[in-house]
Design an enzyme around this catalytic site. Structure first.
Site, PDB file in Angstrom:
ATOM      1  CG  ASN A 157      -1.675   1.229   1.468  1.00  0.00           C
ATOM      2  OD1 ASN A 157      -1.767   2.070   0.571  1.00  0.00           O
ATOM      3  ND2 ASN A 157      -2.266   1.359   2.654  1.00  0.00           N
ATOM      4  CE  LYS A 200       0.043   3.106   4.840  1.00  0.00           C
ATOM      5  NZ  LYS A 200       0.273   3.152   6.286  1.00  0.00           N
ATOM      6  CG  HIS A 255      -5.421   1.626   5.700  1.00  0.00           C
ATOM      7  ND1 HIS A 255      -4.986   2.557   6.607  1.00  0.00           N
ATOM      8  CD2 HIS A 255      -4.376   0.786   5.486  1.00  0.00           C
ATOM      9  CE1 HIS A 255      -3.723   2.297   6.917  1.00  0.00           C
ATOM     10  NE2 HIS A 255      -3.330   1.229   6.249  1.00  0.00           N
ATOM     11  CD  GLU A 293      -2.538   5.254   7.178  1.00  0.00           C
ATOM     12  OE1 GLU A 293      -2.536   5.339   5.931  1.00  0.00           O
ATOM     13  OE2 GLU A 293      -1.591   4.748   7.819  1.00  0.00           O
ATOM     14  CD  GLU A 346      -3.023  -2.879   7.567  1.00  0.00           C
ATOM     15  OE1 GLU A 346      -1.911  -3.084   7.053  1.00  0.00           O
ATOM     16  OE2 GLU A 346      -3.677  -1.848   7.363  1.00  0.00           O
ATOM     17  N   GLY A 381       3.143   1.679  10.907  1.00  0.00           N
ATOM     18  CA  GLY A 381       4.121   2.761  10.771  1.00  0.00           C
ATOM     19  C   GLY A 381       4.918   3.065  12.029  1.00  0.00           C
ATOM     20  CB  SER A 429       5.833  -2.439  11.963  1.00  0.00           C
ATOM     21  OG  SER A 429       5.456  -1.119  12.302  1.00  0.00           O
TER      22      SER A 429
HETATM   23  P1  PGA Z   1       3.369  -0.089   7.614  1.00  0.00           P
HETATM   24  O1  PGA Z   1       1.852   0.189   7.130  1.00  0.00           O
HETATM   25  O2  PGA Z   1       3.832  -1.347   6.932  1.00  0.00           O
HETATM   26  O3  PGA Z   1       4.128   1.127   7.180  1.00  0.00           O
HETATM   27  O4  PGA Z   1       3.323  -0.257   9.095  1.00  0.00           O
HETATM   28  C1  PGA Z   1       0.965  -0.873   6.980  1.00  0.00           C
HETATM   29  C2  PGA Z   1      -0.341  -0.373   6.431  1.00  0.00           C
HETATM   30  O5  PGA Z   1      -0.767   0.741   6.780  1.00  0.00           O
HETATM   31  O6  PGA Z   1      -1.007  -1.082   5.655  1.00  0.00           O
END
Ligand code: PGA
Length: 248
Positions: free
Chosen positions: A9, A11, A95, A97, A165, A171, A209
């Protein structure tokens, strides 16, 4: 019999110069195509060029979100049909976010997932608990409720993938522990079966992560069918290492 599935992803990262990264990832996807499914969800502005550049490869391209309607007066939004038209094969829905930054509810997620599958887009439906819920020991109840309320009425293993997740792992560099992930994935399968699906056949990914150093440990568990990767998917070197770790 579930095929490993590794999805990146991107983003809000990536302009035209990222197409070379995509080509490197596509070459890796081709090299493991017999064993692993690989996808990247670039920003929507890159989707069409991405399809032109790696379209014939084993790398699937997807969207990061879609509207629950296929067209209408929704300024700035994009429909599943439009993603499909641009060459997407799947879309990430729900997601964290989107849930937090755009106040998407479980009902919104459910409607978007249904809209995606209605036009033949595979759907990667995300769920995850915040840190305070995990620390209170309430993660499993929270996740079961969130998933049940986000699931469309009908779904099949080829069209729907669940991504677990934990919000506190995204992140942050703090990947969840493997045993905790396995417990949640089992719970997810139970909820899917309870909702009329075949939980044992559905793919369930982990995200949060995941990187080149911790991916192999994750994939050693049969319950974990792959990963949804943010930061480490932006560079071909790290993402390709994760892809290779998933190849049995
Ligand atoms: P990350 O994000 O691997 O940077 O932790 C995962 C995600 O948001 O799908």
């Amino acid at each position: 019999m579930r095929r490993p599935y590794i999805v990146g992803n991107w983003k809000m990262h990536g302009t035209a110069d990222a197409l070379t990264t995509l080509a490197d990832i596509a070459a890796c996807a081709d090299s493991v195509a017999k064993q692993v499914d690989v996808g990247i969800a670039p920003p929507a502005t890159l989707l069409h060029r991405a399809v032109s550049s790696v379209g014939g490869s084993a790398l699937a391209l997807g969207g990061q979100d879609c509207h629950s309607e296929q067209h209408g007066a929704f300024t700035g939004d994009m429909s599943a049909e439009m993603l499909r038209d641009a060459g997407a094969e799947f879309v990430i829905i729900g997601h964290s976010e989107r849930r937090s930054g755009h106040r998407e509810t479980n009902a919104d997620v459910r409607a978007k997932a249904a809209a995606a599958m209605a036009v033949g887009l595979g759907c990667i439906l995300c769920i995850g608990e915040p840190l305070d819920v995990r620390e209170a020991g309430e993660a499993e109840d929270y996740l079961a409720g969130q998933l049940a309320a986000s699931l469309p009425n009908s779904f099949t293993p080829d069209m729907l993938t669940i991504a677990y997740e934990p919000i506190w792992a995204i992140g942050t560099g703090h990947r969840a522990g493997r045993d905790d992930i396995v417990a949640v994935h089992r719970l997810i399968r139970t909820v899917l079966t309870g909702a009329g699906g075949d939980g044992a056949a559905q793919r369930v990914l982990y995200g949060g992560s995941v990187n080149a150093s911790n991916a192999a440990d994750l994939f050693a568990a049969d319950e974990i069918d792959g990963a949804l990767v943010g930061g480490a998917s932006l560079k071909a070197e790290s993402f390709n290492a994760i892809i290779r770790a998933a190849a049995p």
